[in-house]
Each structure stands twice: as C-alpha cells, then as structure tokens.
Design an enzyme around this catalytic site. Structure first.
Site, PDB file in Angstrom:
ATOM      1  N   ARG A 167     101.341  46.634  59.560  1.00  0.00           N
ATOM      2  CA  ARG A 167     100.145  46.125  58.874  1.00  0.00           C
ATOM      3  C   ARG A 167      99.857  46.871  57.580  1.00  0.00           C
ATOM      4  O   ARG A 167      99.464  46.254  56.576  1.00  0.00           O
ATOM      5  CB  ARG A 167      98.948  46.186  59.818  1.00  0.00           C
ATOM      6  CG  ARG A 167      97.642  45.646  59.236  1.00  0.00           C
ATOM      7  CD  ARG A 167      97.786  44.349  58.452  1.00  0.00           C
ATOM      8  NE  ARG A 167      98.440  43.292  59.190  1.00  0.00           N
ATOM      9  CZ  ARG A 167      98.881  42.171  58.646  1.00  0.00           C
ATOM     10  NH1 ARG A 167      98.769  41.970  57.340  1.00  0.00           N
ATOM     11  NH2 ARG A 167      99.471  41.260  59.384  1.00  0.00           N
ATOM     12  N   LYS A 223      87.481  48.686  37.947  1.00  0.00           N
ATOM     13  CA  LYS A 223      86.949  47.742  38.943  1.00  0.00           C
ATOM     14  C   LYS A 223      87.988  47.559  40.045  1.00  0.00           C
ATOM     15  O   LYS A 223      88.624  46.512  40.175  1.00  0.00           O
ATOM     16  CB  LYS A 223      86.592  46.412  38.266  1.00  0.00           C
ATOM     17  CG  LYS A 223      85.447  46.563  37.263  1.00  0.00           C
ATOM     18  CD  LYS A 223      85.146  45.258  36.554  1.00  0.00           C
ATOM     19  CE  LYS A 223      84.031  45.438  35.536  1.00  0.00           C
ATOM     20  NZ  LYS A 223      83.737  44.198  34.780  1.00  0.00           N
ATOM     21  N   LYS A 235      79.682  53.720  27.338  1.00  0.00           N
ATOM     22  CA  LYS A 235      79.350  52.305  27.480  1.00  0.00           C
ATOM     23  C   LYS A 235      77.902  52.062  27.067  1.00  0.00           C
ATOM     24  O   LYS A 235      77.186  52.976  26.655  1.00  0.00           O
ATOM     25  CB  LYS A 235      79.627  51.861  28.911  1.00  0.00           C
ATOM     26  CG  LYS A 235      81.081  52.126  29.334  1.00  0.00           C
ATOM     27  CD  LYS A 235      81.475  51.344  30.532  1.00  0.00           C
ATOM     28  CE  LYS A 235      81.546  49.883  30.206  1.00  0.00           C
ATOM     29  NZ  LYS A 235      82.488  49.110  30.988  1.00  0.00           N
ATOM     30  N   GLU A 257      81.745  51.827  23.340  1.00  0.00           N
ATOM     31  CA  GLU A 257      81.528  50.387  23.477  1.00  0.00           C
ATOM     32  C   GLU A 257      80.521  49.915  22.441  1.00  0.00           C
ATOM     33  O   GLU A 257      79.468  50.530  22.247  1.00  0.00           O
ATOM     34  CB  GLU A 257      81.000  50.071  24.879  1.00  0.00           C
ATOM     35  CG  GLU A 257      80.719  48.592  25.096  1.00  0.00           C
ATOM     36  CD  GLU A 257      80.182  48.318  26.490  1.00  0.00           C
ATOM     37  OE1 GLU A 257      79.047  47.796  26.581  1.00  0.00           O
ATOM     38  OE2 GLU A 257      80.883  48.612  27.478  1.00  0.00           O
ATOM     39  N   ASP A 307      82.767  44.483  22.976  1.00  0.00           N
ATOM     40  CA  ASP A 307      82.375  43.927  24.259  1.00  0.00           C
ATOM     41  C   ASP A 307      81.632  42.604  24.115  1.00  0.00           C
ATOM     42  O   ASP A 307      80.642  42.513  23.384  1.00  0.00           O
ATOM     43  CB  ASP A 307      81.486  44.925  25.007  1.00  0.00           C
ATOM     44  CG  ASP A 307      81.245  44.512  26.444  1.00  0.00           C
ATOM     45  OD1 ASP A 307      82.227  44.266  27.160  1.00  0.00           O
ATOM     46  OD2 ASP A 307      80.067  44.424  26.845  1.00  0.00           O
TER      47      ASP A 307
END
Length: 287
Positions: free
Chosen positions: A102, A137, A169, A202, A224
């Site tokens: 698995r 992410k 950011k 950013e 962005d």
C-alpha cells in the site's frame, strides 16, 4: 544532480514514518493468513495513461520493509506509460510484499499524477523562456515526494519550505507597512543573522512593481493575479534587473498567454494540490 532535500536520510525518515503509520504493531492480515516461509512474486501494473513516477522510491520502500526482497524495474521514472504496462516485479517473502504494497502504491499513484500534470503544462509552454514552478501547497509530510514528482515531470522546484528562500507575500507587505519597509527589514534581518537567502517580493499591480524596483536588493518579483497585458507591461518595466514570476490561478487555458508575456517562471499550486492520481495495482503472480 539531485536537489538538497533528496538525501538518503530524508527519504529513509519519510519511509519509516509512513510505515509506522500503516503497520503499527504489525501487519496482522498478512501475518495471520500467509505462512512465514512463503515466497512469492508480484507485478506492479499500470492502469492509467501518463508519466510514471516513484519507481526509485518504491525500490527503497521494498528494501526498507525487507532487504531480501528482489525488485526488477522494467520502467523508469519519467517514462510515458499506458494501461497494461508493468512497471516492476518484486520477488521474495510474501508477507513482506504485502506489507509494502500500500505504501508503494500510495506514493507512486500520487507522484505519477503530479508528474503527468506537470508534463502536460510544460508542454503547453514549450518554445517560450518560461519555466514551470511548484509551490508550498503540498500535502503535510508528503512534500518530499510531491516536489520530487514535479522534477520527474519536467518542472522546477520553487523553495522547499520557509527556510531556504524568502518570499514577501501580500500579507507580509501589508503587515510590515509596505514593500519598502518589508524589504529593508528583511535585508537587515539577513545581515544580522549572517544568512544568504534570496528575496522575492509579491506585487499586485504596476505601482507595487515600481516600488519593488525602487527599493531594490531583491532577487525576483512575483506578478500575482495580473492580466497577461499587465504582466507584459510589468516584465518590460523590470527588464533584466530581476527575475520575474507569474502566479495566481493560472490554468491550462491561460498558461500559454502568461508564458508569452516574457516571464521567467510560472508557479502553479494545482501541480500538487489538485491532481488526479494515476491508477496502479500490485498483483500477485506465482513463481
């Protein structure tokens, strides 16, 4: 040359933690039903079309479970596969094969899905100067595999974590009181600690691009959620002074137009957070 995070120690730590999560105090299904001395073989079957990833990791998993397992790899990481292909065979103690099954499949299925999607997006921007980047992410405790899969698919890794590059950011900028304050505070911080980290800022509009250019002392400017037209203007403003990166909701439908603005990099979070795994299975065969 492999990236810094793909060390034997890091990979072993990941595999051991994943096995502890799955096995606990024992694989009682296999221990109860299969004779300890039984020797068998299994084939890893491909049940979907795409780019194969995780073969090298699978070898390591089998070896960690049982050093006596013999793995024959028939396909390599990065190869194009289709339904019916056999990626590898594993031979040895049946209980060990079932215990490793698995984890091998979970890793390879997701890694192959990521590599496949990465390859499809890199194909869409072929012929431009843009390189495809991943993001942070990622799935907690599975980042090492997801970042690796992006490389296998032909993409480029962005920073691995919060420690190996600075990205200021929108929230950092807003909390710090603007781009100039954020950048200068960061430069002072790095000098104080004696750290040599690249700084990316950013920006959300052309005014912020101009602010980043004015303060200087950075490595890359992120554009962005800008339209391709605004992005192209920003790239022209920046010129060759700093690297440029496009980010924010970029899809298969828009990535080509973004690449054609002249940006150096395009980051796509969907590479790791929205992929569909490639179906694989491990099927018992007789020796």
């Amino acid at each position: 040359m492999k990236p810094f995070y793909l060390t034997p120690e890091n990979l072993t730590n990941f595999i051991q933690a994943a096995l502890r999560e799955d096995i606990g105090d024992g694989d009682h299904s296999s221990l109860a039903s299969i004779p300890a001395e039984a020797q068998n073989q299994a084939r890893l079957l491909v049940k979907g079309n795409g780019i194969l990833a995780g073969v090298e990791l699978a070898e390591m998993i089998f070896r960690e479970v049982d050093p006596n397992l013999q793995v024959e790899t028939l396909l390599k990481d990065g190869q194009k596969v289709q339904i019916g292909d056999v990626a590898l065979t594993v031979t040895g103690k049946a209980q060990s094969i079932l215990t490793a099954e698995r984890l091998v499949l979970n890793c390879m299925q997701r890694m192959s899905g990521i590599a496949t999607y990465t390859k499809s997006l890199t194909d869409l921007i072929a012929g431009t100067n843009a390189k495809l980047l991943d993001t942070r992410k990622t799935t907690p405790n599975f980042r090492i595999c997801e970042k690796w899969a992006v490389l296998i698919g032909g993409g480029v890794n962005h920073r691995y974590g919060l420690f190996d590059m600075i990205i200021l950011k929108d929230n950092h900028v807003d909390y710090a009181g603007g781009i100039e304050r954020a950048v200068k505070a960061t430069q002072e911080y790095l000098k104080r600690l004696g750290k040599d980290l690249k700084i990316e800022v950013e920006t959300r509009n052309l005014d912020e691009v101009k602010q980043a250019l004015e303060v200087g002392g950075i490595h890359r400017i992120m554009l962005d959620n800008m339209t391709p037209a605004m992005m192209k203007e920003a790239v022209q403003l920046i010129g060759s002074r700093f690297e440029t990166e496009a980010s924010g909701g970029i899809t298969e439908q828009t990535i080509r137009a973004v690449a054609e603005t002249g940006v150096d990099y395009i980051s796509v979070g969907a590479l790791t957070h929205s992929v569909k795994s490639i179906d694989l299975s491990l099927k018992a065969t007789k020796l």
